[in-house]
Design an enzyme around this catalytic site. Structure first.
Site, mmCIF file in Angstrom:
data_model
loop_
_atom_site.group_PDB
_atom_site.id
_atom_site.type_symbol
_atom_site.label_atom_id
_atom_site.label_comp_id
_atom_site.label_asym_id
_atom_site.label_seq_id
_atom_site.Cartn_x
_atom_site.Cartn_y
_atom_site.Cartn_z
ATOM 1 C CB ALA A 106 -0.924 -0.012 1.235
ATOM 2 C CB THR A 107 3.966 2.115 1.600
ATOM 3 O OG1 THR A 107 3.645 2.123 2.842
ATOM 4 C CG2 THR A 107 5.090 3.335 1.201
ATOM 5 C CG ASN A 133 -3.360 4.106 10.297
ATOM 6 O OD1 ASN A 133 -3.830 4.888 9.684
ATOM 7 N ND2 ASN A 133 -2.376 3.870 10.912
ATOM 8 C CD GLN A 163 -5.487 -0.777 8.910
ATOM 9 O OE1 GLN A 163 -6.232 -1.650 9.301
ATOM 10 N NE2 GLN A 163 -4.076 -0.563 8.969
ATOM 11 C CB SER A 165 -1.721 -3.729 1.973
ATOM 12 O OG SER A 165 -0.740 -4.398 2.482
ATOM 13 C CB ALA A 166 -1.344 -9.113 0.379
ATOM 14 C CB THR A 174 9.958 -10.130 -12.535
ATOM 15 O OG1 THR A 174 11.034 -9.788 -13.600
ATOM 16 C CG2 THR A 174 9.519 -11.298 -12.651
ATOM 17 C CB CYS A 220 3.946 2.890 9.899
ATOM 18 S SG CYS A 220 2.802 1.743 9.046
#
EC number: 2.8.1.7
Length: 403
Positions: free
Chosen positions: A75-76, A155, A183, A203-204, A243, A328
């Protein structure tokens, strides 16, 4: 029950065993380990097929088109690509950007970088409950506003913003609208069409997938263009070279597929656990919930225990993996900038703990957490001279401390 108990799902989630199993199928010589860009043999074809399936699974959860999904490292990176990419590409429209003071650092610091490049950024103040209103946005939108970036769910305090309301205003103003949904995805319904969103970050690892993989939704109707931030082989329609990591992408797809199936049942169970936790502590004195309790995702509760230092509290609750501030930024001892932005004083901001509950949290763990919180809050307050003064009716804010 295994200690410590993990109650920090907002910072990261464990990988769901089903996701880990899927991921392993794309790593070893016996699996589909090929490069999806290798068009001349079956190893590449099978890897490309896996990437295509994952794209569909991700698009499916957010009511998007698979061609609107661009894979990133998280996500960043998605936030950086969206904000810088749109601001640079559409610079002829203007150099005014709008965001909020409670955004994630990945958005705030990216906006600060654009300020250094000569852009003007307006930072919206949330109300005391953490909510930013469409009316606030309407008041600062200008003809030269090139981009608005507002998160879906915070978050730290878990509040849900009115994305549809913001989307209407941005669309009418012909302003690109970016949403950080890391989130919210997999926790609440997202329909990118109904929300009128142009760009959305995912984000995963917040949704039981692996770390190091994310995605950016880039709208096709209306079509949004971005200036690439990563150059190379022109992967991802020229927006993000590099890749493609098939194993991570397949795992992210599987995590999104499971979320679509289990989101509703997860929410009911997780909300019941959060209610149990809150009911277990909110009869204590000087306990404050930070952020709106109504407009909030099920898994988050952020509580300030007045007259207890957050850092000493985290140490005392060593059998609970919880967070003081966001993961973070919690390496610093500064009080949470999010809590300060919603009007909490430094004392309450310093004494805040974020509990975030997830798919693998049990009732037994919540009961253990309640017990350990009650025991330790009492003990720490007994050691605090501020608590004694409060109990004696002294207004602590009126005291002038000598340096």
């Amino acid at each position: 029950m295994k200690l410590p108990i993990y109650l920090d799902y907002s910072s990261t989630t464990p990988v769901d065993p089903r996701v880990a199993e899927k991921m392993m199928q794309y790593l070893t010589p016996g699996g589909e380990f090929g490069n999806p860009a290798s068009r001349s043999h079956r190893f590449g074809w099978h890897a490309e097929e896996a990437v295509d399936v994952a794209r569909e699974q991700i698009a499916d959860l957010i009511s998007g088109d698979p061609r609107e999904i661009v894979f990133t490292s998280g996500a960043t990176e998605s936030n950086n690509l969206a904000i810088k990419g749109a601001a640079h590409f559409y610079v002829k429209k203007g150099k005014h950007i709008i965001t909020a003071k409670t955004e994630h650092k990945a958005v705030l610091d990216t906006c600060r970088q654009l300020e250094r490049e000569g852009y003007e950024v307006t930072y919206l103040d949330p109300k005391e409950d953490g909510i930013v209103t469409p009316q606030q946005l309407k008041e600062v939108l200008r003809p030269d506003t090139v981009l608005v970036s507002l998160m879906h769910v915070n978050n730290e305090i878990g509040v849900i913003q009115d994305i549809a309301g913001f989307g209407e205003l941005c669309r009418a103003n012909k302003t690109i609208f970016h949403v950080d949904a890391s989130q919210s995805v997999g926790k609440i319904e997202i329909d990118t069409q109904a929300l009128k969103v142009d760009l959305m970050s995912f984000s995963a690892h917040k949704i039981y997938g692996p770390k190091g993989i994310g995605a950016l939704y880039v709208s096709r109707k209306p079509r949004v263009r971005l200036e690439a931030q990563m150059h190379g082989g022109g992967h991802e329609r020229g927006m993000r070279s590099g890749t493609l990591p098939t194993h991570q992408i397949a795992a992210m797809g599987e995590a999104f597929r499971i979320a679509k199936e289990e989101m509703a049942s997860d929410e009911v169970r997780i909300l019941a656990l959060r209610t149990r936790l809150l009911n277990g502590v909110n009869d204590m004195e000087e306990v404050y919930v930070n952020g709106s309790l109504e407009n909030r995702i099920a898994g988050n509760i952020n509580i300030s225990f007045n007259y207890v230092e957050g850092e000493s509290l985290v140490m005392a609750l060593k059998d609970l993996a919880v967070s003081s501030g966001s993961a973070c930024t919690s390496a610093s001892l500064e009080p949470s900038y999010v809590l300060r932005a919603i009007g909490r004083d430094d004392e309450l901001a310093h004494s805040s703990i974020r509990f975030s509950i997830g798919r693998f949290t049990t009732e037994e763990e919540i009961d253990y957490a309640i017990n350990i919180i009650r025991k330790n809050i009492g003990r720490l307050r007994d050691m605090s001279p501020l608590w004694d003064m409060y109990k004696e009716g002294i207004d602590i804010k009126s005291i002038e401390w000598s340096h």
